[in-house]
Design a protein around this motif. Sequence first.
Motif, PDB file in Angstrom:
ATOM      1  N   GLN A  88      72.865  51.845  63.117  1.00 29.08           N
ATOM      2  CA  GLN A  88      73.748  51.630  61.855  1.00 29.08           C
ATOM      3  C   GLN A  88      73.405  50.393  61.265  1.00 29.08           C
ATOM      4  N   GLN A  89      73.213  49.379  62.041  1.00 35.47           N
ATOM      5  CA  GLN A  89      73.101  47.898  61.421  1.00 35.47           C
ATOM      6  C   GLN A  89      71.817  47.875  60.665  1.00 35.47           C
ATOM      7  N   ARG A  90      70.678  48.593  61.185  1.00 34.77           N
ATOM      8  CA  ARG A  90      69.310  48.514  60.413  1.00 34.77           C
ATOM      9  C   ARG A  90      69.458  49.427  59.168  1.00 34.77           C
ATOM     10  N   LEU A  91      70.360  50.452  59.172  1.00 37.21           N
ATOM     11  CA  LEU A  91      70.369  51.154  58.030  1.00 37.21           C
ATOM     12  C   LEU A  91      71.086  50.676  56.919  1.00 37.21           C
ATOM     13  N   GLN A  92      72.186  49.981  57.506  1.00 35.86           N
ATOM     14  CA  GLN A  92      73.115  49.191  56.478  1.00 35.86           C
ATOM     15  C   GLN A  92      72.241  48.158  55.602  1.00 35.86           C
ATOM     16  N   LYS A  93      71.289  47.483  56.334  1.00 37.28           N
ATOM     17  CA  LYS A  93      70.285  46.460  56.023  1.00 37.28           C
ATOM     18  C   LYS A  93      68.918  47.155  55.109  1.00 37.28           C
ATOM     19  N   PHE A  94      68.858  48.339  55.208  1.00 32.31           N
ATOM     20  CA  PHE A  94      67.554  48.943  54.973  1.00 32.31           C
ATOM     21  C   PHE A  94      66.452  48.626  55.629  1.00 32.31           C
ATOM     22  N   ASP A  95      66.670  48.473  56.994  1.00 35.75           N
ATOM     23  CA  ASP A  95      65.590  47.585  57.580  1.00 35.75           C
ATOM     24  C   ASP A  95      64.842  48.916  58.554  1.00 35.75           C
ATOM     25  N   PHE A  96      64.080  49.734  57.829  1.00 35.56           N
ATOM     26  CA  PHE A  96      63.496  50.708  58.368  1.00 35.56           C
ATOM     27  C   PHE A  96      62.287  51.093  57.568  1.00 35.56           C
ATOM     28  N   ASP A  97      61.454  51.899  57.955  1.00 31.20           N
ATOM     29  CA  ASP A  97      60.319  52.346  57.075  1.00 31.20           C
ATOM     30  C   ASP A  97      60.439  53.982  56.783  1.00 31.20           C
ATOM     31  N   VAL A  98      60.721  54.709  58.028  1.00 34.33           N
ATOM     32  CA  VAL A  98      61.172  56.247  58.008  1.00 34.33           C
ATOM     33  C   VAL A  98      62.340  56.545  58.819  1.00 34.33           C
ATOM     34  N   MET A  99      63.018  57.410  58.206  1.00 34.71           N
ATOM     35  CA  MET A  99      64.255  58.037  59.033  1.00 34.71           C
ATOM     36  C   MET A  99      64.834  59.206  58.458  1.00 34.71           C
ATOM     37  N   THR A 100      65.532  59.847  59.062  1.00 35.26           N
ATOM     38  CA  THR A 100      66.093  60.888  58.592  1.00 35.26           C
ATOM     39  C   THR A 100      67.721  61.038  58.278  1.00 35.26           C
ATOM     40  N   ILE A 101      68.066  61.634  57.051  1.00 31.70           N
ATOM     41  CA  ILE A 101      69.273  61.617  56.626  1.00 31.70           C
ATOM     42  C   ILE A 101      69.754  63.257  56.252  1.00 31.70           C
ATOM     43  N   ASN A 102      70.735  63.426  56.715  1.00 27.03           N
ATOM     44  CA  ASN A 102      71.190  64.988  56.082  1.00 27.03           C
ATOM     45  C   ASN A 102      72.170  64.576  55.153  1.00 27.03           C
ATOM     46  N   TYR A 103      71.693  64.774  54.045  1.00 32.83           N
ATOM     47  CA  TYR A 103      72.410  64.597  52.767  1.00 32.83           C
ATOM     48  C   TYR A 103      73.280  65.924  52.378  1.00 32.83           C
ATOM     49  N   ALA A 104      74.548  65.859  52.211  1.00 31.95           N
ATOM     50  CA  ALA A 104      75.410  66.956  51.921  1.00 31.95           C
ATOM     51  C   ALA A 104      75.116  67.440  50.581  1.00 31.95           C
ATOM     52  N   GLY A 105      75.117  68.450  50.034  1.00 31.24           N
ATOM     53  CA  GLY A 105      74.974  69.057  48.691  1.00 31.24           C
ATOM     54  C   GLY A 105      76.314  68.953  47.976  1.00 31.24           C
ATOM     55  N   THR A 106      76.415  69.356  46.782  1.00 35.55           N
ATOM     56  CA  THR A 106      77.632  69.405  45.949  1.00 35.55           C
ATOM     57  C   THR A 106      77.312  70.664  45.146  1.00 35.55           C
ATOM     58  N   HIS A 107      78.317  71.299  44.567  1.00 36.10           N
ATOM     59  CA  HIS A 107      78.126  72.012  43.282  1.00 36.10           C
ATOM     60  C   HIS A 107      78.720  71.276  42.024  1.00 36.10           C
ATOM     61  N   SER A 108      78.990  70.049  42.235  1.00 32.06           N
ATOM     62  CA  SER A 108      79.532  69.379  41.042  1.00 32.06           C
ATOM     63  C   SER A 108      79.145  68.004  41.324  1.00 32.06           C
ATOM     64  N   PRO A 109      77.954  67.497  41.151  1.00 30.19           N
ATOM     65  CA  PRO A 109      77.364  66.250  41.045  1.00 30.19           C
ATOM     66  C   PRO A 109      78.028  65.385  40.294  1.00 30.19           C
ATOM     67  N   GLY A 110      78.302  64.159  40.742  1.00 29.73           N
ATOM     68  CA  GLY A 110      78.705  63.024  39.829  1.00 29.73           C
ATOM     69  C   GLY A 110      78.422  61.703  40.032  1.00 29.73           C
ATOM     70  N   GLN A 111      79.379  60.880  40.242  1.00 34.59           N
ATOM     71  CA  GLN A 111      78.913  59.217  40.256  1.00 34.59           C
ATOM     72  C   GLN A 111      78.606  59.031  41.530  1.00 34.59           C
TER      73      GLN A 111
END
Length: 595
Positions: free
Chosen positions: A471-494
């Motif tokens: 978690q700490q490394r992700l918060q600081k963007f301290d990685f090269d490659v990793m996996t994220i399961n982005y949830a989709g949406t029918h109404s994308p916005g901000q």
Amino acid sequence: MRLLLFCLALAATPLAWAAHGYALWGDLKYPPDFPHFSYVNPNAPKGGELRLVSNLRVSTFDKYNPFTIKGNAPAYLSTLMFESLLTGSLDETASAYGLLAEDVDVSADGMAATFRIRKDARFHNGDPVLAADVKHSFDILMSPYTSPAYKTQLEDVAGVDMVDDRTVRFRFRKPNKELPLTVGGLPVFSRAWGKGKKFDEVVMDPPIGSGPYKIGPVRFGKDITYVLDPNYWGKNLNVRRGTANFAQITVKIYKDNTARLEALKAAEFDLMRFFSAGDWARRVSGKRFDSGELVKVELKHRLPSGFQSFVLNSRREKLKDHRVREALGLALDYEWMNRQMFYNSYQRVSGLFGNTDCKATGMPPPEELALLEPWRKDVPPAVFGPMYEPPRTDGASSLRGNLRKALELLKQAGWEVKADGKLRNAKGEAMVLEYLDSQDGGIRVVSPWMRNLEKLGIQLNFRAVDFALYQQRLQKFDFDVMTINYAGTHSPGQEYADMFGSKAADTEDSGNFPGVKSRAVDDLIAKMVAAKTKAELLPACRALERVIVHSHYLVPEWTAGTHRLAYNAWRLARPAEMPPYVQGEGWAIDTWWRK
């Protein structure tokens, strides 16, 4: 003085309290005074216990405050304990109905949304829910103590006014049709929760929300039980009828997937959602399944497919060139993985907006080109061609052909395979990358890709760390490659500004993991957010999808069109039909009941 007179005039303006809900596009499905949502059993019996397993990757929890940045809150706490002014239905998209609020009024110019709070609404401590609590919750969520995603999503909210004790008005900086849904969906908590403390010091203070459940018995490291509030204020509301049917919900904690699966077979809990195709195909079996006590069901949904992806951090020097990122994606043999590892149970992710109207196809039509043309010099040329489709290794395509194309792209970007078999740039630096995970078992999915990358001279090292460090490394963007399961949406916005906006790229703990910094992306997100009609939204979101996908920040993974559930049929009963826009275990928590 002029501003004061304007505010007084605004406060004195009569409001048309007519709307029982709000729809982003078109009409609401349910009319005023509807008796209940059509997908619930309004006569479901109350009582008994639902025993679940935690849906979080982290094995335990160390706080009760789900809004602060540090630490981990228990699974399902936010859903069960907090409520919002509006609540969505599970059988329509981009719509919401009054929960804490009995009415919502959006001004004709789209510059404000006013909510009148139900006089019966109560927190767990018996205090009424007031406009001051709504404003307090908003102010806290916009403070430095919470995720920056709140600030990004709410940056167009100019302020919150307490019109009277039970009326609250959100003022907007500019018209935005999605904002009434956004502010209407914010969690509301009592001003008495953690009173006298800084919000990041509110850690183990039991939350004071207004939801159906409160925290009951807790065995740290083993389980947490939520108990139904016998005085729950909203039990007779139409949006609550037929829900919150269990007297208590116990969430059990296990150290890994194997322990969870064996506990299910031993009937230690009642329901489990499966994400592993291997477990589902080969290991969800045993005497309790044979007897019918435990049953397996696959339930088809109409949720967006999302965009689960390998994320390439373009902040890293080696990953700045989109040609390098595309080459990495060409080494992923999805067809082999789906056949050999996933039992052909998945479909390939192909963009940001799969299974929604926002999905781009074919060549960009004139309305998309009009949005893209000003940025022709800033985006990859492929954006103006056919919509990207992930490389295949079946039919007329092959892994060998994909790897040849990858080598050509790498050569164009200044990388070549040298005599030692390593891919190197002009400085002699080898292409060595690290894949970051929080579980040792993740290497099973990554290793086929690692082997193919070796054929390009690329070394991808797998590194598993404990979840706190992850978690700490992700918060600081301290990685090269990793996996994220982005949830989709029918109404994308901000929220897409948090995921892909330039400002978020430099903000720690934002959702912009790939480090996208693009004026084109910022402009398309702004146009998407500003859309006043669906006809304006669709070209903007489709153009955005083309730019993100053709820039190869994400290597698309896979998705499933069903929820895979195993549950105890001797203990649990459920409505006959699952609403189309619900997560599997969320449906059970919300609408099932104990036999």
